[in-house]
Design a protein around this motif. Structure first.
Motif, PDB file in Angstrom:
ATOM      1  N   ALA A 123       2.288  -5.256   0.013  1.00  0.00           N
ATOM      2  CA  ALA A 123       1.783  -5.204  -1.365  1.00  0.00           C
ATOM      3  C   ALA A 123       0.971  -6.483  -1.549  1.00  0.00           C
ATOM      4  O   ALA A 123       1.472  -7.496  -2.046  1.00  0.00           O
ATOM      5  CB  ALA A 123       2.927  -5.114  -2.370  1.00  0.00           C
ATOM      6  N   GLU A 136      -3.164  -4.283  -3.049  1.00  0.00           N
ATOM      7  CA  GLU A 136      -3.352  -3.317  -1.977  1.00  0.00           C
ATOM      8  C   GLU A 136      -2.001  -2.891  -1.417  1.00  0.00           C
ATOM      9  O   GLU A 136      -1.221  -3.741  -0.965  1.00  0.00           O
ATOM     10  CB  GLU A 136      -4.182  -3.930  -0.841  1.00  0.00           C
ATOM     11  N   LEU A 137      -1.727  -1.601  -1.446  1.00  0.00           N
ATOM     12  CA  LEU A 137      -0.484  -1.070  -0.890  1.00  0.00           C
ATOM     13  C   LEU A 137      -0.796  -0.482   0.481  1.00  0.00           C
ATOM     14  O   LEU A 137      -1.571   0.471   0.594  1.00  0.00           O
ATOM     15  CB  LEU A 137       0.103  -0.007  -1.815  1.00  0.00           C
ATOM     16  N   PRO A 139       1.021   0.970   3.853  1.00  0.00           N
ATOM     17  CA  PRO A 139       2.262   1.388   4.511  1.00  0.00           C
ATOM     18  C   PRO A 139       2.221   1.130   6.014  1.00  0.00           C
ATOM     19  O   PRO A 139       1.149   1.193   6.642  1.00  0.00           O
ATOM     20  CB  PRO A 139       2.311   2.888   4.223  1.00  0.00           C
ATOM     21  N   SER A 145       7.349   7.882   2.109  1.00  0.00           N
ATOM     22  CA  SER A 145       6.443   8.204   0.997  1.00  0.00           C
ATOM     23  C   SER A 145       7.059   7.820  -0.337  1.00  0.00           C
ATOM     24  O   SER A 145       6.358   7.396  -1.262  1.00  0.00           O
ATOM     25  CB  SER A 145       6.096   9.700   1.013  1.00  0.00           C
ATOM     26  N   LEU A 148       6.358   4.174  -1.072  1.00  0.00           N
ATOM     27  CA  LEU A 148       4.994   3.972  -1.552  1.00  0.00           C
ATOM     28  C   LEU A 148       4.876   4.387  -3.016  1.00  0.00           C
ATOM     29  O   LEU A 148       4.279   3.670  -3.838  1.00  0.00           O
ATOM     30  CB  LEU A 148       4.032   4.770  -0.678  1.00  0.00           C
ATOM     31  N   ASP A 149       5.465   5.513  -3.369  1.00  0.00           N
ATOM     32  CA  ASP A 149       5.417   5.995  -4.758  1.00  0.00           C
ATOM     33  C   ASP A 149       6.118   5.015  -5.698  1.00  0.00           C
ATOM     34  O   ASP A 149       5.626   4.726  -6.792  1.00  0.00           O
ATOM     35  CB  ASP A 149       6.068   7.373  -4.866  1.00  0.00           C
ATOM     36  N   ARG A 152       3.976   1.852  -6.117  1.00  0.00           N
ATOM     37  CA  ARG A 152       2.782   2.146  -6.926  1.00  0.00           C
ATOM     38  C   ARG A 152       3.145   2.223  -8.409  1.00  0.00           C
ATOM     39  O   ARG A 152       2.461   1.641  -9.264  1.00  0.00           O
ATOM     40  CB  ARG A 152       2.138   3.453  -6.471  1.00  0.00           C
ATOM     41  N   PRO A 162      -3.016  -0.860  -8.503  1.00  0.00           N
ATOM     42  CA  PRO A 162      -2.846  -0.667  -7.058  1.00  0.00           C
ATOM     43  C   PRO A 162      -3.890   0.265  -6.459  1.00  0.00           C
ATOM     44  O   PRO A 162      -4.351   1.208  -7.106  1.00  0.00           O
ATOM     45  CB  PRO A 162      -1.454  -0.038  -6.956  1.00  0.00           C
ATOM     46  N   THR A 164      -4.203   2.390  -2.672  1.00  0.00           N
ATOM     47  CA  THR A 164      -3.309   2.793  -1.597  1.00  0.00           C
ATOM     48  C   THR A 164      -4.103   3.125  -0.347  1.00  0.00           C
ATOM     49  O   THR A 164      -5.004   3.971  -0.386  1.00  0.00           O
ATOM     50  CB  THR A 164      -2.479   4.028  -2.012  1.00  0.00           C
TER      51      THR A 164
END
Length: 300
Positions: A123, A136-137, A139, A145, A148-149, A152, A162, A164
């Motif tokens: 992050a 900036e995210l 992974p 997932s 990430l959700d 965000r 953000p 992704t």
């Protein structure tokens, strides 16, 4: 929600303010307790109400206890990250998520062996995050997932914006864009086309004004009567020619850096750099607030 901020340099201190002013309880930890105390002081200086949500914790395990999210901002050295994450792996809760502030190290380089690796990602903020909202995210291949959700949504809730990435890439997005501009900026100076202060002016008083609220694609979409396709048809060949010229990677050698350093220090003496950074932060804060007001009036 409890947030733990691990590492209290410039970025970590700014992150503590981001989370605290959004209403979260924030535990801040640094090996140097004085650094954590300085971070708490920065929060208090910027937002007195947020200061009451920040706690300096001298013990890492105590800082992590009950934390739903950990923002790691340790030094940008791979060995330090790997050692720290091995320790974090044994201390965090079973649902806790870790975001790294790293500006260039992919999460896969320091999380692969962890049992919590599915709850780890990058992050990466733009410094200072309490003024510049982009994050900036990024992974790792094994980031879940849901992780990430979660991050965000959290970033949006605390007022960040953000973006992704679909996968890891060297430099992420912002540094890749910045590197292309910097490479050309150094070439222009090195080749005697114009001095450094004129390159700065070309961005600050030219390109940057549009980019500060539109971005490159939105900019060129509005620079042709019928949009981006027309722009690309008209100017694509020119830009392709420029790209071939610019495919000339060069090191920033000591002579060139020394030349630019001399000019920069003539404009802003070394002793006044802290004051200039404070001026930058006040200017940034004013721009961000003005953008919010303009977006309210005109729409985003």
């Amino acid at each position: 929600m409890k947030v733990a901020v691990i590492g209290c340099g410039t970025v970590g201190s700014s992150w503590a303010l981001v989370f605290a002013r959004a209403g979260h309880e924030v535990a801040i930890y640094d090996k140097a307790v004085s650094a954590a105390e300085a971070a708490a002081g920065q929060v208090a200086d910027n937002d007195g109400r947020a200061a009451g949500r920040v706690t300096v914790v001298a013990d890492l395990a105590a800082a992590l206890s009950g934390a739903d999210y950990i923002q790691e901002s340790a030094p940008e050295r791979l060995a330090i990250k790997r050692e720290l994450y091995q320790t974090l792996d044994g201390l965090i809760g079973e649902n806790a998520v870790i975001g790294s502030s790293t500006s260039g190290l992919p999460a896969s380089s320091f999380t692969e062996t962890l049992s919590c690796r599915g709850r780890c990602l990058v992050a990466h903020p733009i410094n200072p995050p309490h003024l510049i909202p982009l994050v900036e995210l990024v992974p790792a291949p094994w980031t879940a997932s849901g992780t990430l959700d979660f991050v965000r949504r959290l970033m949006e809730q605390v007022g960040q914006k953000p973006i992704t990435l679909a996968r890891e890439i060297n430099g992420f997005v912002v540094n890749r864009l910045q590197s292309a501009l910097l490479a050309e900026a150094f070439r222009l100076v090195q080749d005697g086309v114009c001095p450094a202060h004129d390159v700065d002016r070309a961005v600050a008083d030219g390109l940057g004004l549009r980019w500060s609220f539109l971005g490159p694609f939105a900019t060129i979409d509005l620079n042709a009567a019928n949009g981006i396709a027309e722009y690309c048809a008209n100017l694509g060949p020119m830009y392709y020619g420029l790209a071939k010229e610019q495919a000339d990677p060069r090191e920033w050698d000591a002579g060139l850096v020394g030349e630019i350093e001399e000019k920069m220090r003539a404009a802003v003496p070394e002793a006044t750099l802290p004051a200039r950074r404070a001026w930058r932060d006040r200017f940034l804060g004013s721009i961000v607030e003005a953008k919010k007001e303009i977006e309210k009036a005109l729409g985003a």
